[in-house]
Write a protein that holds these residues in place. Structure first.
Motif, PDB file in Angstrom:
ATOM      1  N   LEU A 372      -2.376  29.347  19.442  1.00 36.58           N
ATOM      2  CA  LEU A 372      -0.923  29.052  18.888  1.00 36.58           C
ATOM      3  C   LEU A 372       0.332  29.879  19.884  1.00 36.58           C
ATOM      4  N   ASN A 373       1.022  28.193  20.023  1.00 39.81           N
ATOM      5  CA  ASN A 373       1.931  28.334  20.968  1.00 39.81           C
ATOM      6  C   ASN A 373       3.524  29.485  20.352  1.00 39.81           C
ATOM      7  N   ALA A 374       3.983  30.016  20.537  1.00 40.69           N
ATOM      8  CA  ALA A 374       5.338  30.598  20.783  1.00 40.69           C
ATOM      9  C   ALA A 374       6.533  30.125  20.262  1.00 40.69           C
ATOM     10  N   PRO A 375       6.890  30.919  19.831  1.00 41.51           N
ATOM     11  CA  PRO A 375       7.691  30.360  18.620  1.00 41.51           C
ATOM     12  C   PRO A 375       9.051  29.687  19.857  1.00 41.51           C
ATOM     13  N   GLY A 376       9.801  28.360  19.966  1.00 45.27           N
ATOM     14  CA  GLY A 376       9.973  27.488  20.172  1.00 45.27           C
ATOM     15  C   GLY A 376       9.413  26.603  21.186  1.00 45.27           C
TER      16      GLY A 376
END
Length: 700
Positions: A372-376
């Motif tokens: 998962l990539n972080a928010p943004g």
């Protein structure tokens, strides 16, 4: 609970920081964990005057984004101990042969350890005689016209290297033509529009930037970066930064090759309807949720067996989801009550967070967090629906596997995206679908994780696996079934396996997990969980026609082995005389009609000559009285294919697979046209079977 045999990757890395420079990068929510990058710019051919400014640009990007940069032109830096300091290596406008054999070996091991490669522009004009490098970079340079302005079509705006770019990116550079098209082995991020400039040589499909997984590591390449001015452009600097972050494992992406998808949304909302309150804004080919709770659904068609892909991004702790399998309705509750939701939510109960089938099945949280990539930042979902089975992949990693057992519900139906409510801001891009047909019938090489049903085993995301996954968690008594397999003419079975455990045995059966055994093959400990090998066995009493094939597994203990893929090989049996035709309709040819042992075999325009007349007799292929032979009985990619006195050895044993490939069962590899190049006199050699056009042959 079944014991996990191999650890999954660690928690997801955070997103990048704001670049503090005159051409700032797109800001994200948090800094990356610190890392180190080696920039290598040795040249043995043309030297680009942009190299110094390129090095300084990467140093500036590193200073603003939490990575250190070591720049060198000394190939002596390519030792195992030295390379291990770095998360990625950037080949910045390198040219010619820049590494010796031992340095090449060290770099191959480095990539195999899970590290990254970034190729900039002339990195494709490097190491033409090193097959590993050619596969890593994706394609070699062929030619270029004069420097000029051109339009680039950005195909994937969900990758860190391209998420900030417009759909059409217009800029000035030196535009490369490549010897081959990398699309079959890499995920293309951007292509050149040859109608926008003069001198293009690849036609309507001209990739210029791509990413891929290779040999356990990650690769990113961009053909831009010839001019000094490029490195002052904000768009190009962010493009380069995103590539470095991906290669260094700081940003995740689905870099599997992708073909055959039809856009459902890429700027146009034709065929879509809003159900319930709220809406989605539509700007820059991006849908962004507003208010709710509602649903934006595709009303033009229902889908049954398909792969749905889309890119999504959260601004923070937000909430949305993708709904599938619901009937047409203007009431958003219909999708909730009749379909299934694949959740997007950073924080909630375990069965209601990102990757879960909402309230029905939680995601594999360890695998999810690692992917998962972080928010943004953008993420990519693949929702793979086959009958009543749903597999969820996040950035190319499988994180959920759910089977609908509710007779009232079905995975077949419409698809939609949710606008959850005020303050829940989620954006979507590039929604596309590939319909798989109602009864897909596997033939030729079959990815082992694509089973129809199974006991005990499950798919396992693994570096080096063909297709990105293996069939894993294999223990004694487990089995996997593959429905609708055409077994007519099949005489042998070859499997690609990997084991750092006890090894075991694969039994090939039909009808059921206790059906008749057609053959069995031992799987050894291959040396490690990242070292793949091929095992082969003859099959007997094989029924003709379409059958349900079962693989059953035996052995002692747990953690026996992983199965990557397997091939059902058709035997020769008969005799045919004539040309063997391959890539571009050209013929398999004995170079210059030579008859000496060791004469090279090549591709050449068909001319009806004796050098192109082959006698197919069982498992041997003869021309000019001698046999098609793998030099030295080798198994390495690139091993020479030659003419040799017939001796009945495994090096002269060939089997025509049902997918059109010619396989050497002793090595488990295929007869391959080097570099996918159809030019006369291109050599053929031995190569890992890819089911690609340059491995397809028509026998007489």
């Amino acid at each position: 609970m079944r014991r996990r045999l191999r650890p999954v990757l660690g928690a997801a890395m955070a997103a990048l920081a704001v670049i503090a420079c005159t051409t700032p990068a797109t800001p994200a929510s948090a800094a990356d964990a610190p890392y180190d990058v080696l920039v290598f710019s040795k040249t043995a051919g043309f030297r680009h005057d942009a190299i110094p400014v390129g090095i300084q640009t990467i140093r500036d990007l590193g200073a603003a984004n939490n990575f250190t940069v070591t720049a060198t032109e000394d190939a002596a830096a390519f030792t195992t101990s030295n390379l291990n300091q770095y998360e990625s290596v950037v080949f910045l406008n390198t040219t010619g042969d820049v590494l010796n054999a031992s340095q090449q070996t060290a770099f191959e091991s480095y990539i195999g350890s899970g590290r990254g490669y970034v190729g900039v522009h002339a990195a494709a004009d490097t190491e033409y005689d090193w097959p590993f490098y050619g596969n890593l970079v994706g394609a070699w340079f062929s030619s270029h016209p004069a420097i000029q302005q051109a339009n680039m079509k950005v195909e994937d705006r969900g990758h860190a290297a391209t998420g900030h770019l417009p759909q059409t990116w217009t800029r000035t550079d030196e535009w490369y033509n490549y010897r081959t098209n990398p699309r079959s082995t890499a995920h293309v991020l951007a292509t050149l529009d040859e109608s926008s400039y003069s001198g293009g040589g690849m036609g309507a499909d001209h990739p210029l930037s791509w990413c891929k997984s290779y040999s356990g590591g990650r690769s990113f390449y961009t053909g831009a970066g010839h001019t000094q001015a490029s490195y002052a452009e904000s768009g190009f600097r962010n493009h380069l930064l995103g590539g470095i972050r991906y290669a260094s494992g700081r940003s995740k992406a689905d870099c599997r090759p992708e073909t055959g998808y039809t856009p459902l949304y890429n700027g146009s909302t034709t065929g879509w309807s809003q159900a319930g309150p709220g809406n989605f804004t539509n700007s820059d080919a991006t849908l962004t949720s507003v208010g709710g709770m509602g649903l934006f659904w595709y009303n033009a068609k229902q889908f049954t067996n398909y792969s749905l892909k889309l890119d999504w991004k959260m601004a923070g702790d937000d909430n949305s989801g993708i709904f599938i399998g619901f009937p047409p309705s203007s009431d958003p509750q219909s999708a909730i009550n009749n379909g299934y939701e694949v959740q997007i939510d950073a924080t909630d109960a375990v069965d209601r967070t990102t990757g879960s089938v909402y309230t029905y099945k939680a995601a594999d949280t360890a695998a999810r967090d690692a992917a998962l990539n972080a928010p943004g930042e953008w993420n990519t979902y693949e929702l793979l629906v086959e009958g009543e089975r749903l597999q969820v992949l996040l950035n190319g990693v499988k994180i959920n596997d759910f089977t609908n057992t509710d007779p009232v519900r079905s995975l077949a139906g419409h698809i939609g995206i949710q606008n959850h409510g005020t303050g829940d801001d989620v954006a979507f891009r590039n929604i596309r679908i590939k319909e798989l047909g109602t009864t897909p019938t596997p033939t030729g090489t079959i990815q082992a994780e694509t089973f129809s049903s199974a006991n005990g085993v499950s798919a396992f995301t693994k570096d080096g696996a063909n297709g990105g996954q293996t069939l894993g968690y294999i223990e004694p008594g487990d089995w996997a079934a593959y429905n609708g397999v055409n077994l007519t003419g099949v005489t042998s079975f070859t499997a690609r396996v990997v084991s750092g455990g006890a090894g075991g045995t694969i039994q090939v059966r039909t009808g059921s997990a206790t059906g008749p055994v057609l053959g069995s093959v031992a799987v050894p400990n291959t040396g490690s969980w990242t070292t793949y090998a091929n095992v082969t066995t003859a099959l007997s009493n094989v029924p003709s026609g379409t059958q349900n094939l079962y693989l059953t597994f035996t052995g002692s203990g747990t953690g026996l082995f992983d199965l990557d893929d397997f091939t059902l090989v058709k035997g020769g049996g008969g005799t045919g005389v004539g040309p063997i035709k391959g890539l571009a309709g050209k013929c398999l040819d004995v170079r210059s009609g030579g008859t000496a042992d060791g004469t090279q075999i090549q591709l050449y325009t068909c001319n009806g000559g004796t050098a192109q007349s082959w006698t197919v007799s069982g498992s041997t292929l003869k021309a000019l009285g001698k046999c098609l032979d793998v030099s030295g009985g080798g198994t390495a990619n690139g091993t020479k294919i030659q003419l040799w006195t017939c001796n009945g050895s495994g090096a002269q044993n060939w089997a025509a697979a049902s997918d059109g490939t010619l396989r050497n069962p002793s090595s488990g590899k295929c007869l391959d046209v080097s570099g996918n190049n159809s030019a006369d006199s291109t050599i053929v050699h031995l190569w890992t079977c890819l089911n690609a056009a340059n491995q397809k042959w028509t026998l007489p």
